[in-house]
Design a protein around this motif. Structure first.
Motif, mmCIF file in Angstrom:
data_model
loop_
_atom_site.group_PDB
_atom_site.id
_atom_site.type_symbol
_atom_site.label_atom_id
_atom_site.label_comp_id
_atom_site.label_asym_id
_atom_site.label_seq_id
_atom_site.Cartn_x
_atom_site.Cartn_y
_atom_site.Cartn_z
ATOM 1 N N GLU A 134 0.783 -1.150 0.002
ATOM 2 C CA GLU A 134 -0.131 -0.073 0.129
ATOM 3 C C GLU A 134 0.951 1.120 -0.104
ATOM 4 O O GLU A 134 0.571 2.079 -0.706
ATOM 5 N N ARG A 142 -0.031 8.673 2.748
ATOM 6 C CA ARG A 142 -1.588 8.075 2.890
ATOM 7 C C ARG A 142 -1.559 7.091 3.831
ATOM 8 O O ARG A 142 -2.505 7.159 4.799
ATOM 9 N N LEU A 143 -0.716 6.304 4.096
ATOM 10 C CA LEU A 143 -0.593 5.400 5.337
ATOM 11 C C LEU A 143 -0.638 6.024 6.646
ATOM 12 O O LEU A 143 -1.283 6.028 7.664
ATOM 13 N N HIS A 144 0.237 7.314 6.676
ATOM 14 C CA HIS A 144 0.181 8.291 7.904
ATOM 15 C C HIS A 144 -1.022 8.752 8.062
ATOM 16 O O HIS A 144 -1.673 8.837 9.261
ATOM 17 N N GLU A 145 -2.105 9.148 7.008
ATOM 18 C CA GLU A 145 -3.056 9.844 7.380
ATOM 19 C C GLU A 145 -4.157 8.722 7.668
ATOM 20 O O GLU A 145 -5.077 8.932 8.752
ATOM 21 N N ARG A 146 -4.077 7.484 7.482
ATOM 22 C CA ARG A 146 -4.819 6.475 7.778
ATOM 23 C C ARG A 146 -4.574 6.291 9.419
ATOM 24 O O ARG A 146 -5.407 5.770 10.134
ATOM 25 N N LEU A 147 -3.192 6.216 9.542
ATOM 26 C CA LEU A 147 -2.916 5.873 11.171
ATOM 27 C C LEU A 147 -3.391 7.028 12.034
ATOM 28 O O LEU A 147 -3.902 6.798 12.992
ATOM 29 N N GLU A 149 -6.398 8.420 11.504
ATOM 30 C CA GLU A 149 -7.579 8.233 11.851
ATOM 31 C C GLU A 149 -7.739 7.114 12.733
ATOM 32 O O GLU A 149 -9.058 7.278 13.716
ATOM 33 N N VAL A 150 -7.086 6.348 13.152
ATOM 34 C CA VAL A 150 -7.248 5.259 14.142
ATOM 35 C C VAL A 150 -6.283 5.346 15.355
ATOM 36 O O VAL A 150 -6.719 4.789 16.403
ATOM 37 N N LEU A 170 0.096 0.495 12.595
ATOM 38 C CA LEU A 170 -1.180 -0.060 11.789
ATOM 39 C C LEU A 170 -1.118 -1.527 12.157
ATOM 40 O O LEU A 170 -2.417 -2.039 12.348
ATOM 41 N N GLU A 174 -4.383 -3.251 13.659
ATOM 42 C CA GLU A 174 -5.191 -4.414 12.924
ATOM 43 C C GLU A 174 -5.232 -5.713 13.728
ATOM 44 O O GLU A 174 -6.037 -6.285 13.754
#
Length: 325
Positions: A134, A142-147, A149-150, A170, A174
Protein backbone atom coordinates in the motif's frame (compact mmCIF):
# COMPACT_ATOMS: atom_id res chain seq x y z
CA UNK A 1 24.05 5.82 42.86
CA UNK A 2 23.66 2.46 44.59
CA UNK A 3 26.45 -0.05 44.99
CA UNK A 4 26.10 -3.11 42.77
CA UNK A 5 25.75 -5.38 45.76
CA UNK A 6 22.18 -4.09 45.49
CA UNK A 7 22.10 -6.40 42.43
CA UNK A 8 20.22 -3.83 40.35
CA UNK A 9 22.77 -1.34 39.02
CA UNK A 10 24.06 -2.03 35.53
CA UNK A 11 26.87 -0.10 33.80
CA UNK A 12 26.02 1.12 30.30
CA UNK A 13 28.16 2.67 27.55
CA UNK A 14 26.30 4.59 24.83
CA UNK A 15 27.27 6.81 21.95
CA UNK A 16 26.83 7.33 18.22
CA UNK A 17 27.95 4.87 15.61
CA UNK A 18 31.73 4.83 14.96
CA UNK A 19 32.57 6.77 18.13
CA UNK A 20 34.63 3.83 19.41
CA UNK A 21 32.28 2.15 21.91
CA UNK A 22 33.23 -1.42 21.08
CA UNK A 23 36.99 -1.10 21.51
CA UNK A 24 36.62 0.87 24.74
CA UNK A 25 34.04 -1.62 26.02
CA UNK A 26 36.45 -4.53 25.57
CA UNK A 27 39.04 -2.79 27.74
CA UNK A 28 36.47 -1.80 30.35
CA UNK A 29 34.94 -5.28 30.43
CA UNK A 30 38.30 -6.88 31.19
CA UNK A 31 38.85 -4.48 34.09
CA UNK A 32 35.38 -5.05 35.54
CA UNK A 33 35.28 -8.80 35.02
CA UNK A 34 32.32 -8.13 32.75
CA UNK A 35 30.51 -9.71 29.83
CA UNK A 36 29.10 -7.42 27.15
CA UNK A 37 25.36 -7.22 26.49
CA UNK A 38 25.01 -5.65 23.05
CA UNK A 39 22.33 -3.00 22.48
CA UNK A 40 22.57 -2.85 18.70
CA UNK A 41 19.41 -3.27 16.64
CA UNK A 42 21.28 -4.77 13.67
CA UNK A 43 23.75 -7.11 15.32
CA UNK A 44 20.90 -9.38 16.40
CA UNK A 45 20.80 -10.73 12.82
CA UNK A 46 22.87 -13.69 11.69
CA UNK A 47 25.00 -13.48 8.52
CA UNK A 48 25.16 -9.67 8.80
CA UNK A 49 28.65 -9.12 10.15
CA UNK A 50 30.61 -6.56 8.15
CA UNK A 51 27.84 -4.02 7.64
CA UNK A 52 26.88 -4.09 11.31
CA UNK A 53 30.48 -3.86 12.57
CA UNK A 54 29.82 -6.97 14.62
CA UNK A 55 32.61 -7.87 17.08
CA UNK A 56 35.04 -10.40 15.67
CA UNK A 57 35.32 -14.00 16.83
CA UNK A 58 38.58 -13.00 18.54
CA UNK A 59 36.87 -10.18 20.42
CA UNK A 60 34.09 -12.53 21.53
CA UNK A 61 36.65 -15.02 22.78
CA UNK A 62 38.38 -12.24 24.66
CA UNK A 63 35.13 -11.05 26.28
CA UNK A 64 31.83 -12.98 26.03
CA UNK A 65 29.09 -11.09 24.18
CA UNK A 66 25.32 -11.50 24.45
CA UNK A 67 22.38 -10.40 22.23
CA UNK A 68 24.32 -10.99 19.00
CA UNK A 69 23.40 -13.45 16.20
CA UNK A 70 19.97 -14.18 17.63
CA UNK A 71 17.71 -14.47 14.58
CA UNK A 72 17.84 -14.90 10.81
CA UNK A 73 17.39 -11.75 8.70
CA UNK A 74 13.79 -12.63 7.74
CA UNK A 75 12.60 -12.82 11.36
CA UNK A 76 10.66 -9.87 12.75
CA UNK A 77 12.53 -8.64 15.84
CA UNK A 78 11.59 -5.55 17.83
CA UNK A 79 12.52 -3.53 20.90
CA UNK A 80 10.16 -5.52 23.11
CA UNK A 81 11.93 -8.74 22.11
CA UNK A 82 15.25 -7.10 22.89
CA UNK A 83 14.15 -5.79 26.29
CA UNK A 84 13.07 -9.23 27.42
CA UNK A 85 16.10 -10.99 25.96
CA UNK A 86 18.62 -8.51 27.35
CA UNK A 87 17.08 -8.70 30.83
CA UNK A 88 17.45 -12.49 30.71
CA UNK A 89 21.05 -12.15 29.51
CA UNK A 90 21.85 -9.79 32.39
CA UNK A 91 20.48 -12.31 34.89
CA UNK A 92 22.49 -15.08 33.23
CA UNK A 93 25.71 -13.06 33.50
CA UNK A 94 25.04 -12.22 37.15
CA UNK A 95 24.25 -15.84 37.95
CA UNK A 96 27.72 -16.72 36.67
CA UNK A 97 29.26 -14.21 39.10
CA UNK A 98 30.16 -11.73 36.36
CA UNK A 99 29.23 -8.10 35.65
CA UNK A 100 26.86 -7.31 32.75
CA UNK A 101 28.09 -4.33 30.71
CA UNK A 102 25.48 -2.99 28.29
CA UNK A 103 27.01 -1.38 25.19
CA UNK A 104 25.29 0.05 22.14
CA UNK A 105 23.96 2.79 19.96
CA UNK A 106 20.25 1.96 19.98
CA UNK A 107 18.56 4.30 22.43
CA UNK A 108 15.24 2.56 21.79
CA UNK A 109 16.65 -0.83 22.77
CA UNK A 110 18.24 0.58 25.91
CA UNK A 111 14.95 2.21 26.87
CA UNK A 112 13.17 -1.09 26.31
CA UNK A 113 15.60 -2.76 28.71
CA UNK A 114 15.44 -0.12 31.44
CA UNK A 115 11.82 0.98 31.27
CA UNK A 116 10.06 -1.98 29.74
CA UNK A 117 8.23 -1.81 26.43
CA UNK A 118 4.63 -2.15 25.40
CA UNK A 119 3.51 -5.74 25.02
CA UNK A 120 2.45 -5.38 21.41
CA UNK A 121 1.84 -8.43 19.24
CA UNK A 122 4.58 -10.12 17.28
CA UNK A 123 4.76 -8.97 13.67
CA UNK A 124 2.57 -10.55 11.03
CA UNK A 125 4.63 -10.96 7.84
CA UNK A 126 1.66 -11.14 5.47
CA UNK A 127 -0.05 -8.10 6.99
CA UNK A 128 3.21 -6.16 6.99
CA UNK A 129 3.81 -6.99 3.33
CA UNK A 130 0.29 -5.83 2.43
CA UNK A 131 0.88 -2.52 4.20
CA UNK A 132 4.23 -2.11 2.45
CA UNK A 133 2.53 -2.68 -0.89
CA UNK A 134 0.00 0.00 0.00
CA UNK A 135 2.88 2.35 0.77
CA UNK A 136 4.50 1.58 -2.58
CA UNK A 137 1.32 2.21 -4.54
CA UNK A 138 -0.33 5.00 -2.56
CA UNK A 139 2.60 6.57 -0.75
CA UNK A 140 3.71 6.61 2.88
CA UNK A 141 1.80 9.86 3.46
CA UNK A 142 -1.49 8.10 2.77
CA UNK A 143 -0.62 5.37 5.28
CA UNK A 144 0.20 8.08 7.82
CA UNK A 145 -3.19 9.70 7.22
CA UNK A 146 -4.84 6.34 7.83
CA UNK A 147 -2.87 5.96 11.05
CA UNK A 148 -4.08 9.40 12.18
CA UNK A 149 -7.66 8.19 11.79
CA UNK A 150 -7.20 5.17 14.11
CA UNK A 151 -4.37 6.32 16.42
CA UNK A 152 -3.88 10.08 16.49
CA UNK A 153 -1.39 9.83 19.37
CA UNK A 154 0.95 7.59 17.40
CA UNK A 155 0.52 9.67 14.25
CA UNK A 156 1.66 12.81 16.07
CA UNK A 157 4.86 11.11 17.25
CA UNK A 158 5.72 9.29 14.01
CA UNK A 159 7.22 11.17 11.08
CA UNK A 160 4.97 10.93 7.98
CA UNK A 161 7.94 9.53 6.04
CA UNK A 162 8.84 6.84 8.61
CA UNK A 163 7.29 3.91 6.78
CA UNK A 164 8.55 1.24 9.18
CA UNK A 165 7.05 2.80 12.31
CA UNK A 166 3.80 3.74 10.56
CA UNK A 167 3.37 0.15 9.40
CA UNK A 168 4.12 -1.17 12.90
CA UNK A 169 1.49 1.11 14.46
CA UNK A 170 -1.13 0.07 11.89
CA UNK A 171 -0.14 -3.56 12.34
CA UNK A 172 -0.70 -3.36 16.10
CA UNK A 173 -4.12 -1.80 15.56
CA UNK A 174 -5.21 -4.35 12.96
CA UNK A 175 -4.01 -7.34 14.98
CA UNK A 176 -5.33 -6.25 18.39
CA UNK A 177 -7.92 -3.54 17.84
CA UNK A 178 -5.93 -1.44 20.31
CA UNK A 179 -3.94 1.71 19.64
CA UNK A 180 -0.16 1.52 19.89
CA UNK A 181 -0.13 4.83 21.76
CA UNK A 182 -2.38 3.31 24.46
CA UNK A 183 -0.17 0.25 24.78
CA UNK A 184 2.94 2.41 25.07
CA UNK A 185 1.32 4.60 27.71
CA UNK A 186 0.43 1.51 29.72
CA UNK A 187 4.03 0.39 29.34
CA UNK A 188 5.54 -3.03 29.69
CA UNK A 189 7.04 -4.88 32.59
CA UNK A 190 9.68 -2.64 34.17
CA UNK A 191 12.89 -4.58 34.59
CA UNK A 192 13.89 -2.83 37.83
CA UNK A 193 17.40 -2.02 36.62
CA UNK A 194 19.31 1.06 37.71
CA UNK A 195 21.48 2.49 34.94
CA UNK A 196 24.94 3.93 35.49
CA UNK A 197 25.47 5.36 32.03
CA UNK A 198 28.55 6.77 30.33
CA UNK A 199 28.25 8.39 26.91
CA UNK A 200 31.15 8.60 24.48
CA UNK A 201 31.29 11.42 21.95
CA UNK A 202 33.77 12.99 19.54
CA UNK A 203 34.04 16.40 17.96
CA UNK A 204 31.77 16.19 14.90
CA UNK A 205 34.47 16.58 12.25
CA UNK A 206 36.51 13.85 13.92
CA UNK A 207 33.50 11.52 14.10
CA UNK A 208 32.81 12.14 10.42
CA UNK A 209 36.42 11.28 9.61
CA UNK A 210 36.10 7.97 11.46
CA UNK A 211 32.79 7.22 9.73
CA UNK A 212 34.39 7.70 6.29
CA UNK A 213 37.34 5.48 7.25
CA UNK A 214 34.98 2.85 8.62
CA UNK A 215 32.90 2.71 5.44
CA UNK A 216 36.06 2.40 3.33
CA UNK A 217 37.22 -0.49 5.54
CA UNK A 218 33.84 -2.24 5.30
CA UNK A 219 33.93 -2.10 1.51
CA UNK A 220 37.53 -3.34 1.45
CA UNK A 221 36.69 -6.21 3.80
CA UNK A 222 33.87 -7.55 1.66
CA UNK A 223 30.63 -5.69 2.38
CA UNK A 224 29.44 -6.06 -1.21
CA UNK A 225 30.02 -9.81 -1.14
CA UNK A 226 28.23 -10.07 2.19
CA UNK A 227 25.17 -8.32 0.79
CA UNK A 228 25.29 -10.40 -2.39
CA UNK A 229 25.43 -13.54 -0.27
CA UNK A 230 22.33 -12.50 1.68
CA UNK A 231 20.42 -11.89 -1.54
CA UNK A 232 21.60 -15.26 -2.88
CA UNK A 233 20.22 -16.90 0.28
CA UNK A 234 16.82 -15.51 -0.64
CA UNK A 235 16.59 -12.60 1.82
CA UNK A 236 14.48 -9.94 0.15
CA UNK A 237 15.65 -6.31 -0.13
CA UNK A 238 12.45 -5.08 1.56
CA UNK A 239 13.06 -6.95 4.82
CA UNK A 240 13.63 -4.67 7.82
CA UNK A 241 17.08 -6.19 8.29
CA UNK A 242 18.06 -5.58 4.67
CA UNK A 243 16.95 -1.95 4.85
CA UNK A 244 19.64 -1.31 7.47
CA UNK A 245 22.56 1.02 6.80
CA UNK A 246 25.16 -0.56 4.57
CA UNK A 247 22.79 -3.13 3.15
CA UNK A 248 20.29 -0.90 1.40
CA UNK A 249 23.06 1.14 -0.23
CA UNK A 250 24.94 -1.93 -1.47
CA UNK A 251 21.71 -3.48 -2.77
CA UNK A 252 21.30 -0.39 -4.94
CA UNK A 253 24.84 -0.97 -6.21
CA UNK A 254 24.21 -4.64 -6.94
CA UNK A 255 21.04 -3.85 -8.86
CA UNK A 256 22.97 -1.41 -11.04
CA UNK A 257 21.33 1.72 -9.66
CA UNK A 258 24.57 3.07 -8.15
CA UNK A 259 28.26 2.61 -8.80
CA UNK A 260 30.25 1.27 -5.86
CA UNK A 261 31.74 4.72 -5.30
CA UNK A 262 28.28 6.29 -5.27
CA UNK A 263 26.97 3.64 -2.87
CA UNK A 264 29.89 4.18 -0.50
CA UNK A 265 29.41 7.97 -0.56
CA UNK A 266 25.70 7.52 0.16
CA UNK A 267 26.50 5.16 3.03
CA UNK A 268 28.85 7.75 4.53
CA UNK A 269 26.16 10.42 4.21
CA UNK A 270 23.47 8.19 5.76
CA UNK A 271 25.76 7.11 8.60
CA UNK A 272 26.50 10.73 9.47
CA UNK A 273 22.75 11.39 9.60
CA UNK A 274 22.28 8.35 11.86
CA UNK A 275 24.97 9.62 14.23
CA UNK A 276 23.13 12.92 14.56
CA UNK A 277 19.83 11.18 15.34
CA UNK A 278 21.54 8.96 17.90
CA UNK A 279 23.05 11.96 19.68
CA UNK A 280 19.65 13.66 19.78
CA UNK A 281 18.22 10.57 21.47
CA UNK A 282 21.06 10.16 23.96
CA UNK A 283 21.05 13.83 24.94
CA UNK A 284 17.45 13.35 26.04
CA UNK A 285 18.44 10.51 28.38
CA UNK A 286 18.83 11.42 32.03
CA UNK A 287 21.93 10.81 34.16
CA UNK A 288 24.39 10.25 31.31
CA UNK A 289 27.94 11.36 32.07
CA UNK A 290 29.64 12.32 28.82
CA UNK A 291 33.27 11.64 27.99
CA UNK A 292 34.84 13.43 25.04
CA UNK A 293 37.10 11.15 23.04
CA UNK A 294 40.30 12.89 22.03
CA UNK A 295 41.78 11.91 18.68
CA UNK A 296 45.29 11.30 20.00
CA UNK A 297 44.22 9.65 23.26
CA UNK A 298 45.22 6.00 23.61
CA UNK A 299 42.65 3.30 24.24
CA UNK A 300 43.84 2.56 27.77
CA UNK A 301 43.32 6.18 28.80
CA UNK A 302 39.79 6.17 27.37
CA UNK A 303 38.97 3.03 29.33
CA UNK A 304 40.47 4.59 32.47
CA UNK A 305 38.09 7.53 32.18
CA UNK A 306 35.04 5.31 31.65
CA UNK A 307 35.88 3.18 34.68
CA UNK A 308 36.56 6.30 36.75
CA UNK A 309 33.15 7.65 35.78
CA UNK A 310 31.42 4.46 36.88
CA UNK A 311 33.40 4.47 40.12
CA UNK A 312 32.75 8.15 40.89
CA UNK A 313 29.03 7.47 40.87
CA UNK A 314 29.27 4.58 43.28
CA UNK A 315 29.39 1.66 40.89
CA UNK A 316 31.77 -1.12 41.87
CA UNK A 317 31.71 -4.75 40.78
CA UNK A 318 31.09 -7.37 43.44
CA UNK A 319 34.13 -7.44 45.63
CA UNK A 320 34.53 -3.68 45.84
CA UNK A 321 36.53 -0.95 44.19
CA UNK A 322 39.79 -2.89 44.29
CA UNK A 323 38.49 -4.67 41.18
CA UNK A 324 39.36 -1.52 39.28
CA UNK A 325 43.04 -1.84 40.13
Amino acid sequence: MPHTSDNLAVPIIVGPTAVGKSEVALEVAERLGAEIVSADSRQVYRYMDIGTAKPSIEDRRRVPHHMIDLVDPDVVYNAGDYGRGAAAAIEQVRAAGRVPLVVGGSGLYIRALLEGFCAGPRGDIELRERLRQEARTGGTQRLHERLAEVDAGAAVRINPNDEQRIIRALEVYELTGRRLSDLQQAGGEVQGLIAVTVGLRRERSDLYRVIAERVEAMVCHGLVDEVRGLLDRGYRPDLNSMRALGYREMIRHLTGELTLEEAAKLLIKNTKALSRRQMTWFRAMSDVEWIDIEREEDLSSRADRVVASFESRGFHPAGGPDKFA
